[in-house]
Design a protein around this motif. Structure first.
Motif, short mmCIF file in Angstrom:
data_model
loop_
_atom_site.label_atom_id
_atom_site.label_comp_id
_atom_site.label_asym_id
_atom_site.label_seq_id
_atom_site.Cartn_x
_atom_site.Cartn_y
_atom_site.Cartn_z
N ASP A 28 1.00 -1.20 -0.18
CA ASP A 28 -0.02 -0.18 0.03
C ASP A 28 1.19 1.30 0.25
OD1 ASP A 28 -1.70 -1.76 0.25
OD2 ASP A 28 -2.38 -1.20 2.36
N VAL A 29 2.05 1.54 -0.59
CA VAL A 29 2.85 2.56 -0.74
C VAL A 29 3.39 2.66 -1.79
CG1 VAL A 29 3.29 2.77 2.29
CG2 VAL A 29 5.19 1.41 1.10
N HIS A 30 3.81 3.57 -2.20
CA HIS A 30 4.77 3.42 -3.34
C HIS A 30 6.31 3.26 -3.07
CE1 HIS A 30 4.46 5.83 -7.61
NE2 HIS A 30 5.55 5.62 -6.95
N CYS A 31 6.11 2.51 -5.15
CA CYS A 31 7.75 1.81 -4.56
C CYS A 31 7.67 2.75 -5.95
CB CYS A 31 7.37 0.08 -5.26
SG CYS A 31 8.11 -0.51 -6.02
N TYR A 32 9.19 3.40 -5.40
CA TYR A 32 10.47 4.59 -5.63
C TYR A 32 11.73 3.72 -7.00
CZ TYR A 32 7.78 7.55 -3.31
OH TYR A 32 6.76 8.56 -2.24
N ASN A 33 12.23 3.83 -7.45
CA ASN A 33 13.02 3.96 -8.38
C ASN A 33 14.74 4.08 -7.12
OD1 ASN A 33 15.57 4.64 -9.57
ND2 ASN A 33 15.16 2.87 -11.13
N ILE A 34 14.83 3.07 -7.41
CA ILE A 34 16.71 3.66 -6.17
C ILE A 34 17.19 4.51 -6.45
CG2 ILE A 34 17.80 2.30 -7.82
CD1 ILE A 34 17.67 1.78 -3.85
N SER A 35 17.28 5.68 -7.26
CA SER A 35 18.35 6.23 -7.49
C SER A 35 16.94 7.48 -6.66
CB SER A 35 17.66 6.79 -8.93
OG SER A 35 16.69 6.36 -9.56
N LYS A 36 16.29 7.64 -6.22
CA LYS A 36 15.16 8.89 -5.25
C LYS A 36 15.59 7.73 -4.24
CE LYS A 36 11.86 8.95 -8.97
NZ LYS A 36 11.11 8.72 -9.77
N MET A 37 15.83 6.73 -3.69
CA MET A 37 15.80 6.54 -2.59
C MET A 37 16.32 7.82 -1.00
SD MET A 37 17.50 3.35 -0.47
CE MET A 37 19.25 3.56 -0.90
N LYS A 38 17.75 8.01 -1.14
CA LYS A 38 18.28 9.24 -0.15
C LYS A 38 17.06 10.23 0.10
CE LYS A 38 23.06 11.19 0.75
NZ LYS A 38 23.97 11.44 0.28
N SER A 39 17.04 11.00 -1.15
CA SER A 39 16.27 12.11 -0.88
C SER A 39 14.69 11.91 -0.78
CB SER A 39 15.90 12.70 -2.15
OG SER A 39 15.30 11.81 -3.27
N ILE A 40 14.65 10.63 -0.24
CA ILE A 40 12.76 10.92 -0.21
C ILE A 40 13.07 9.92 0.96
CG2 ILE A 40 11.24 8.69 -0.25
CD1 ILE A 40 11.20 9.13 -3.06
N ILE A 41 14.38 9.04 1.70
CA ILE A 41 14.47 8.71 2.60
C ILE A 41 14.37 9.72 3.87
CG2 ILE A 41 16.23 7.86 4.81
CD1 ILE A 41 16.82 5.67 2.75
N ARG A 42 15.45 10.90 2.96
CA ARG A 42 15.18 11.72 4.37
C ARG A 42 13.90 13.17 4.05
NH1 ARG A 42 21.83 14.36 2.13
NH2 ARG A 42 22.65 13.06 3.88
N LYS A 43 13.68 12.94 3.50
CA LYS A 43 12.42 14.01 2.45
C LYS A 43 11.08 12.83 3.99
CE LYS A 43 9.49 13.89 -0.56
NZ LYS A 43 9.06 13.84 -1.87
N GLU A 44 11.08 12.22 3.83
CA GLU A 44 10.01 11.05 4.60
C GLU A 44 11.14 11.36 5.80
OE1 GLU A 44 6.94 9.88 4.13
OE2 GLU A 44 6.51 10.28 2.18
N GLY A 45 11.95 10.77 6.76
CA GLY A 45 12.72 10.64 7.54
C GLY A 45 12.38 9.43 8.04
N ILE A 46 12.23 8.43 7.08
CA ILE A 46 12.52 7.15 7.28
C ILE A 46 14.26 6.67 8.45
CG2 ILE A 46 13.09 5.08 6.14
CD1 ILE A 46 11.33 6.77 3.60
N GLU A 47 14.10 6.09 9.38
CA GLU A 47 14.53 5.62 10.61
C GLU A 47 14.94 4.53 10.11
OE1 GLU A 47 14.34 8.84 13.64
OE2 GLU A 47 13.74 7.33 14.12
N LEU A 48 14.23 2.88 9.73
CA LEU A 48 14.59 1.57 9.57
C LEU A 48 14.52 1.32 8.17
CD1 LEU A 48 12.93 1.01 13.14
CD2 LEU A 48 15.23 1.41 13.08
N ILE A 49 15.78 0.54 7.74
CA ILE A 49 15.69 0.02 6.75
C ILE A 49 15.45 -1.98 6.47
CG2 ILE A 49 16.81 -0.69 4.96
CD1 ILE A 49 16.43 2.31 4.83
N VAL A 50 14.63 -2.09 5.64
CA VAL A 50 14.75 -3.81 5.92
C VAL A 50 15.52 -4.23 4.20
CG1 VAL A 50 13.64 -6.25 5.25
CG2 VAL A 50 12.75 -3.88 7.19
N LEU A 51 17.06 -4.45 4.33
CA LEU A 51 17.45 -4.51 3.24
C LEU A 51 17.46 -5.93 2.40
CD1 LEU A 51 19.66 -2.93 0.85
CD2 LEU A 51 21.45 -3.78 2.87
#
Ligand SMILES: NC(=O)c1ccc[n+]([C@@H]2O[C@H](COP(=O)([O-])OP(=O)(O)OC[C@H]3O[C@@H](n4cnc5c(N)ncnc54)[C@H](O)[C@@H]3O)[C@@H](O)[C@H]2O)c1
Ligand SMILES: NC(=O)c1ccc[n+]([C@@H]2O[C@H](COP(=O)([O-])OP(=O)(O)OC[C@H]3O[C@@H](n4cnc5c(N)ncnc54)[C@H](O)[C@@H]3O)[C@@H](O)[C@H]2O)c1
Lengths: 205, 205
Positions: A126-149
């Motif tokens: 139920d959430v948007h799937c982005y291209n990996i190239s946008k990862m850094k900016s979206i992690i920062r914009k959204e304030g994402i703190e945890l990653i499942v790799l």
DNA sequence: TTTTTATTGTTAATTAATTCACAAATAAAA
DNA sequence: TTTTATTTGTGAATTAATTAACAATAAAAA
């Protein structure tokens, strides 16, 4: 309650909650330590001790009030505000975990997923799937703190560098690749084959 | 070597092997305890102790001979003959684990997979995927001893009864459902959300 | 009312896991 | 050759995790 709980207790509290959420507590609102222990195949004293560490009390005859216990576990182990999680790599494994996660009640929220291409699907869990190239900016914009790799091993090292430089706090790493992370980032790894091999060893005595 | 190893040691030995198999040991045939410890983020003494428990020795200056170590781990934790594994439920999770498994070197062999319908695919992880109705007879015919259970929670209890009555020795249960198993069956469970919630707790101090 | 029974909360005891610390060994440097 | 620097192997020490044990309590049975 704010005391530092032992890691194993934190993990068990989470397991207690999941089992209790699947328990018919509308009909049976109380549970005894030995009943919950049986469901989890652990020692009843363990349960009493863990709940004691949270400062949670039961009724000496009725047992523990399940709804209250679920709530107390939340107050104890959940973060105060919503903490955002991103899934990096949404192949078979990432999808399975994300789907499982979405059923679980907690204060963790999947805020984004990332993969190599946006096609054929732009949503998972139920959430948007982005291209990996946008990862850094979206992690920062959204304030994402945890990653499942859960990306293919060959990309893990490179992608982890970007993740780390984005300022996350914790990574659950499913790739079997060694990641170099600074001390302030908490990293947890898991390997299913080692569990199977352990099973094999002990079933063969 | 035949001594009973502690459960945690068995699990770590399996992890050592997986890391070493990914290590360029053709160029660098030796590794020191602190190097392997670094790759696994554990204490070097841990490694030396685990290897000692297997009766494996290194060279005081060159370190451990990686090829020999991989072999020794195999002799120690692998079963003597091939031990057969079946995957019951081959959805996202089952497929991910089966695929990961097929890369791993060990004496465990996926002998069959089972799911509700045979369509659209009749093979996973290079082995036949059967309809669940054939499970009992195939487990017996093939002599399958270990099960990876990854079916939807609502079917888990029922399916586990059939599995148990088929005479397997161990089950790796990924469903969050409590399974009633006799003592002689070894069961191992795992919950990814509890790992994430633990991560959350400790990243919030 | 009295006795029996069962369960919690908690301390103490036990067991398991991890880490320390250092002697022994020896390659490399001086 | 002698010294220095490393690293293994391992017993001892420490720390963490688990389990036992039981007083306190109160419901239910007698
Ligand atoms: N730890 C375990 O027990 C365990 C179990 C199964 C799989 N794994 C590992 O988990 C990982 C994922 O497994 P899977 O079966 O889901 O694989 P998969 O191939 O099904 O999925 C890989 C995902 O990563 C994405 N991806 C590929 N390249 C990428 C890139 N450069 N940047 C961003 N995303 C990229 C793909 O789009 C896809 O979503 C693998 O590394 C696998 O080895 C670990
Ligand atoms: N423990 C964890 O951390 C964790 C993580 C993710 C998922 N899960 C659990 O793992 C299980 C599988 O998850 P998934 O995402 O792969 O689900 P899925 O829906 O993608 O796959 C389910 C599989 O089971 C098969 N199946 C369905 N009904 C069946 C039946 N009656 N008999 C035999 N096979 C049947 C399906 O054909 C499919 O192969 C679920 O129970 C899920 O909750 C656990």
């Amino acid at each position: 309650m704010l005391a530092n709980l032992p890691p194993n207790t934190v993990e068990r509290l989470s397991l207690y909650r999941r089992r209790l959420l699947n328990f018919p507590f509308e009909e049976k609102p109380f549970i005894h330590s030995h009943q919950l222990a049986h469901l989890l195949k652990i020692n009843p004293a363990h349960i009493r001790r863990d709940l004691m560490l949270m400062g949670f009390s039961g009724d000496v005859h009725k047992g523990y009030d399940i709804k209250k216990l679920i709530k107390k576990i939340g107050q104890t182990i959940d973060c105060k505000q919503i903490q955002k999680v991103a899934f990096v790599g949404v192949g078979d494994l990432g999808r399975a975990v994300a789907a499982y996660f979405n059923n679980a009640d907690s204060r963790l929220k999947i805020a984004a997923t990332f993969r190599l291409t946006e096609e054929p699907k732009t949503q998972y869990a139920d959430v948007h799937c982005y291209n990996i190239s946008k990862m850094k900016s979206i992690i920062r914009k959204e304030g994402i703190e945890l990653i499942v790799l859960a990306v293919p091993p060959s990309f893990a090292k490179e992608i982890s560098k970007t993740i780390i430089s984005s300022g996350v706090k914790g990574i659950l790493n499913f790739t079997s690749v060694h990641l170099e992370v600074p001390k302030h980032i908490y990293i947890e790894e898991y390997d299913m084959i080692s569990k199977l091999e352990k099973l094999s060893y002990f079933t063969n005595k």
